[in-house]
Design an enzyme around this catalytic site. Structure first.
Site, PDB file in Angstrom:
ATOM      1  N   HIS A 364       0.753  -1.408   0.036  1.00  0.00           N
ATOM      2  CA  HIS A 364      -0.159  -0.016   0.102  1.00  0.00           C
ATOM      3  C   HIS A 364       0.699   1.298   0.144  1.00  0.00           C
ATOM      4  O   HIS A 364       0.455   2.236  -0.534  1.00  0.00           O
ATOM      5  CB  HIS A 364      -0.945   0.041   0.876  1.00  0.00           C
ATOM      6  CG  HIS A 364      -2.160  -0.813   0.825  1.00  0.00           C
ATOM      7  ND1 HIS A 364      -2.220  -2.224   1.004  1.00  0.00           N
ATOM      8  CD2 HIS A 364      -3.273  -0.663   0.146  1.00  0.00           C
ATOM      9  CE1 HIS A 364      -3.421  -2.775   0.553  1.00  0.00           C
ATOM     10  NE2 HIS A 364      -3.937  -1.742  -0.060  1.00  0.00           N
ATOM     11  N   ARG A 507     -14.844   3.729  -0.127  1.00  0.00           N
ATOM     12  CA  ARG A 507     -14.629   2.346   0.436  1.00  0.00           C
ATOM     13  C   ARG A 507     -14.619   2.343   2.074  1.00  0.00           C
ATOM     14  O   ARG A 507     -13.986   3.123   2.443  1.00  0.00           O
ATOM     15  CB  ARG A 507     -13.272   1.544  -0.079  1.00  0.00           C
ATOM     16  CG  ARG A 507     -13.368   0.491   0.261  1.00  0.00           C
ATOM     17  CD  ARG A 507     -11.991  -0.296  -0.149  1.00  0.00           C
ATOM     18  NE  ARG A 507     -10.821   0.090   0.271  1.00  0.00           N
ATOM     19  CZ  ARG A 507      -9.624  -0.207  -0.314  1.00  0.00           C
ATOM     20  NH1 ARG A 507      -9.528  -1.113  -1.305  1.00  0.00           N
ATOM     21  NH2 ARG A 507      -8.231   0.177   0.135  1.00  0.00           N
ATOM     22  N   GLU A 605     -12.453  -8.776  -5.129  1.00  0.00           N
ATOM     23  CA  GLU A 605     -11.029  -9.097  -5.010  1.00  0.00           C
ATOM     24  C   GLU A 605     -10.520 -10.421  -4.499  1.00  0.00           C
ATOM     25  O   GLU A 605      -9.392 -10.559  -4.257  1.00  0.00           O
ATOM     26  CB  GLU A 605     -10.283  -7.726  -4.178  1.00  0.00           C
ATOM     27  CG  GLU A 605     -10.938  -7.703  -3.026  1.00  0.00           C
ATOM     28  CD  GLU A 605     -10.566  -6.083  -2.294  1.00  0.00           C
ATOM     29  OE1 GLU A 605      -9.315  -5.592  -2.784  1.00  0.00           O
ATOM     30  OE2 GLU A 605     -10.965  -5.608  -1.373  1.00  0.00           O
ATOM     31  N   ASP A 629      -5.262  -7.164  -4.966  1.00  0.00           N
ATOM     32  CA  ASP A 629      -5.650  -8.359  -4.091  1.00  0.00           C
ATOM     33  C   ASP A 629      -6.172  -9.541  -4.893  1.00  0.00           C
ATOM     34  O   ASP A 629      -5.738 -10.631  -4.776  1.00  0.00           O
ATOM     35  CB  ASP A 629      -6.674  -8.065  -3.176  1.00  0.00           C
ATOM     36  CG  ASP A 629      -6.014  -7.044  -1.929  1.00  0.00           C
ATOM     37  OD1 ASP A 629      -5.043  -7.731  -1.665  1.00  0.00           O
ATOM     38  OD2 ASP A 629      -6.688  -6.301  -1.359  1.00  0.00           O
ATOM     39  N   CYS A 676     -10.473  -1.031 -10.039  1.00  0.00           N
ATOM     40  CA  CYS A 676      -9.884   0.103  -9.203  1.00  0.00           C
ATOM     41  C   CYS A 676      -8.394  -0.204  -8.882  1.00  0.00           C
ATOM     42  O   CYS A 676      -7.822   0.318  -8.212  1.00  0.00           O
ATOM     43  CB  CYS A 676     -10.322   0.792  -8.305  1.00  0.00           C
ATOM     44  SG  CYS A 676     -11.235  -0.552  -7.004  1.00  0.00           S
TER      45      CYS A 676
END
Ligand code: PEP
Ligand code: MG
Length: 766
Positions: A364, A507, A605, A629, A676
């Site tokens: 991340h 989200r 995901e 993911d 995304c």
């Protein structure tokens, strides 16, 4: 054997440099094998020759002098076959090569094992014996293989340490050495490094010289006094509850703090010109290694006390230090593990590059760096970055490598790349207000992924049509407690307002995996398979409800909010979440807010969701694929682990097949589907996704202009053909080459930069 092995590894670990490490290896292995000769040959990356680096048993004068070409002699044979070679009569082997300098003709038995680190042959470890009657047996061969495997990492680390000081294997000065990691965020940065490290972590303390010895001595003496006082106070407090022999332990601690004990050695090091924290680290590490090598269990245990004392002294030395870090104009931040909070501490406009030892291209923090447009290299596993503090460095985020103390020529070369990049972006600015439409009129929405307010500003400048993914955990990660409903409402309003009336997809909190909150630690064996995303928030409705309430209130008057649920692997998670969202919606309306029910979507995901796309889509308004993911879970490759970074490939046929299926199934039940994950921001990936029928592509702001320029220059038919061709291929690498070729033929060769680098040993740049 195991204890011999353990003590060899420990001793080698405590060596000051490569030469000492190799000498320990040859000495100890020779003794353990009860043989006459043990030698180490290392492969010099500069000359591609094996150099005899250390020996016990051959003539010492041969060290550094005897060299062999890459495939010469038995050493070259071991290296090229990448397996042990065990010979009873080496001189009779056709590949035997005789060097008079070594006195080798006297030795007949030969056992050589390769030293391999991350698939790279670093060298060869050899034992030899005079009598022909000795044949090294299977057990001895296995011992040598184990020693070599254990030592490969230490050797790689020592080689890299020498390289940082600009020294080749043989100690000659060498220039422009690069250290390889994994590409994190594209771009090139030239700047001055600042090593940031977590507090009270001795191992992370960087090496720095000091020009104010008196000041460092004073700080250190203050820390010693403070720790002494702390220990005396604790002893006094506990005195009534402890027996005298237990209390004596505190005396041991205090004696270790006597001027002629540990502090005396630290003071000597400081006088030698090292800053106090670095001197403390050196001395404590020496003591710890010394104690750990002791045979006596009681004394071995004392290493723990020394470490504890070291930590106590360090935390006093570090008091107030945090505020005093001076960030240079062009800061390149280096850390064992970068965190978003560390990035936030660099004053605005001064952060030009990032380097992290841990993590990989899809961690991340790398995604955050890409969103911020900061060139980044991850996974610098064998580079002792704490020796790079204050040095000039070049970060090559395209290839995943860094250079320390570069030459003028290399700096000029990279400066030119920086300028080319800036020019490329200037050329793309004119596309800002043009639609993303192919030459035959097919439209795709280009959205952005955001986390910080700066992303929003950049996205608007780049012509984004909305937010496809607002990672709400980012504002949570840079705080020291959960943000209140009011605070959250403020963050969300900023994002919603900036894009209104275009949609903003928020989200719900996606923590766990590699995203941790300092104030809500989650410690698990397998964090990516554990308590992540929706699993956490459904277990903590108080967090979920507050967040949804803040989102809904923030949307008043704008009505462009969409809510998205991460890490869904069961239909029941969607149903429970919808139930909570409806509940909050009604409550907020009852409070008098005039809001509309937002659209709700699910992220696809995990593989389970791929097979339930229809069932999921029937319950919600839209789907969005989290390909980062999804790739990790489909391929069983940790997105955060640099060791397997080469296996993480979103162009893998299995991933592409899954993506085709998701788009098809979502449309079959009449629901829109976007993506995304990072694949959407890859120009080649975007072509394939458009052909698969994805309605919107959401990506980091920096990628958006490139993707738009590619999609506007081709026809949908061109992309369809490319997809058809790639779906027939069975290898991710061949697929990547095929897509690259298509981009080149469409005139976008300039967007292609070398792919992810993955080796972690240092190498000489060309
Ligand atoms: C993804 O997994 O692709 C995604 C967009 O979510 P994140 O990268 O935040 O896990
Ligand atoms: Mg995800």
């Amino acid at each position: 054997m195991l204890s011999t092995l353990r003590s060899i590894v420990q001793e080698v670990n405590s060596a000051r440099d490569l030469s000492e490490a190799l000498n320990i290896i040859v000495c100890r292995v020779r003794a353990a094998m009860a043989t006459e000769v043990c030698s180490v040959y290392l492969l010099d990356p500069e000359t591609n020759r094996y150099i005899l680096m250390a020996t016990e048993g051959l003539y010492k004068e041969a060290v550094g002098r005897v060299t062999l070409a890459h495939s010469e002699g038995l050493i070259g044979l071991v290296g090229s076959r990448e397996e042990p070679i065990n010979l009873e009569d080496a001189p009779s082997h056709p590949r035997y090569r005789y060097f008079p300098e070594t006195g080798e003709e006297r030795f007949r038995s030969f056992l050589g094992v390769p030293i391999i680190h991350h698939r790279n042959v670093l060298g060869v470890l050899v034992v030899q014996q005079r009598e022909s009657s000795r044949c090294f047996d299977e057990g001895e061969e296995a011992f040598m293989v184990t020693v070599s495997a254990q030592l490969a990492g230490v050797i790689a680390h020592s080689e890299a340490t020498g390289a940082i000081s600009g020294l080749s294997l043989t100690g000659q000065e060498t220039g422009d050495v690069s250290f390889n990691g994994v590409a994190g965020a594209p771009g090139v940065a030239i700047g001055q490094s600042v090593v940031v490290y977590p507090p009270a972590d001795l191992d992370a303390v960087p090496e720095k010289p000091t020009d104010n010895i008196e000041q460092e001595l004073k700080i250190f003496s203050g820390a010693v006094t403070a720790v002494r006082e702390d220990i005396e106070q604790v002893a006094e407090r506990l005195a009534p509850q402890l027996r005298p022999e237990e209390l004596a332990l505190f005396d041991v601690y205090l004696r270790m703090l006597d001027d002629n004990a540990l502090p005396g050695e630290v003071v000597n090091s400081i006088r030698g010109g090292i800053w106090a924290q670095g001197a403390l680290r050196q001395v404590v590490q020496q003591y710890v290694r010394h104690f750990e090598l002791m045979g006596d269990l009681y004394l071995r245990e004392r290493a723990v006390d020394i470490r504890d004392l070291g930590r106590r002294l360090l935390s006093h030395l570090q008091e107030g230090e945090h505020e005093s870090v001076v960030y240079p104009e062009r800061t390149v931040l280096l850390s064992d593990e970068l965190t978003p909070a560390m990035l936030g501490e660099v004053p605005h406009g001064q952060l030009v590059g990032l380097v992290s030892v841990r993590g990989s291209g899809n961690s991340h923090v790398a995604i955050l760096a890409r969103a911020m447009g900061v060139p980044t290299v991850m996974g610098m596993v064998d580079t002792p970055i704490n020796q790079l503090d204050g040095k000039e460095v070049i970060v090559d985020g395209f290839e995943g490598k860094i250079f320390a103390s570069p030459s003028d020529e290399l700096r000029a070369y990279y400066q030119e790349i920086c300028e080319e990049e800036a020019e490329l972006f200037r050329g793309l600015e004119e596309l800002r207000d043009k639609p993303c439409e192919t030459t035959d009129g097919h439209r795709v929405s280009l959205l952005v992924n955001t986390g910080l307010m700066t992303d929003v500003v950049r996205s608007l400048n780049h012509g984004a049509e909305g937010i496809g993914l607002y990672r709400t955990e980012v504002p949570f990660m840079i705080k020291e407690r959960f943000p209140s409903e009011q605070e959250q409402r403020g963050y969300y309003r900023e994002q919603l307002e900036a894009f209104a009336p275009s949609p903003v997809t928020m989200r719900t909190l996606d923590i766990g995996g590699d995203k941790s909150l300092s104030y809500f630690p989650i410690s698990e064996e397998n964090p990516f398979l554990g308590w992540r995303g929706i699993r956490v928030t459904l277990d903590h409705p108080e967090i979920f409800l507050v967040q949804v309430r803040a989102m809904l209130k923030a949307s008043e008057g704008l009505n462009n909010l969409q809510i998205m649920l991460p890490m869904v692997s069961n239909i029941s998670e969607v149903e429970e979440s919808l139930h909570l969202i409806y509940r909050v919606y009604h409550e907020v309306r009852e409070e008098g807010f005039s809001i509309r029910m937002p659209k709700v979507g699910v992220m696809v995901e995990v593989p389970a969701a791929v097979y339930q796309v229809r069932e999921l889509a029937e319950r919600v308004d839209f789907l969005s694929v989290g390909s980062n993911d999804l790739t990790q879970y489909l391929l069983a490759v940790d997105r955060n682990n640099p060791r397997v970074a080469q296996l993480y490939h979103s162009y893998h046929p299995a991933v592409l097949q899954a993506l085709v299926r998701i788009a098809h199934d979502a449309h079959a039940v009449g629901k829109p589907v976007s993506i995304c994950g990072e694949l959407a921001g890859d120009p080649g990936g975007a072509l394939l996704l458009m052909a698969m029928g994805y309605d919107a592509l959401s990506m980091n702001a920096a990628s958006l202009p490139k993707v738009k320029s590619v999609l506007r220059s081709v026809s949908r038919a061109f992309a369809d053909q490319l997809l058809e061709d790639t779906l027939l291929l069975d290898s991710p690498h061949v697929i990547k080459s095929c897509v690259d070729l298509a981009l080149r033929s469409a005139g976008f060769g300039r967007y292609l930069r070398p792919g992810r680098a993955s080796t972690s040993t240092y190498s000489k740049s060309s």
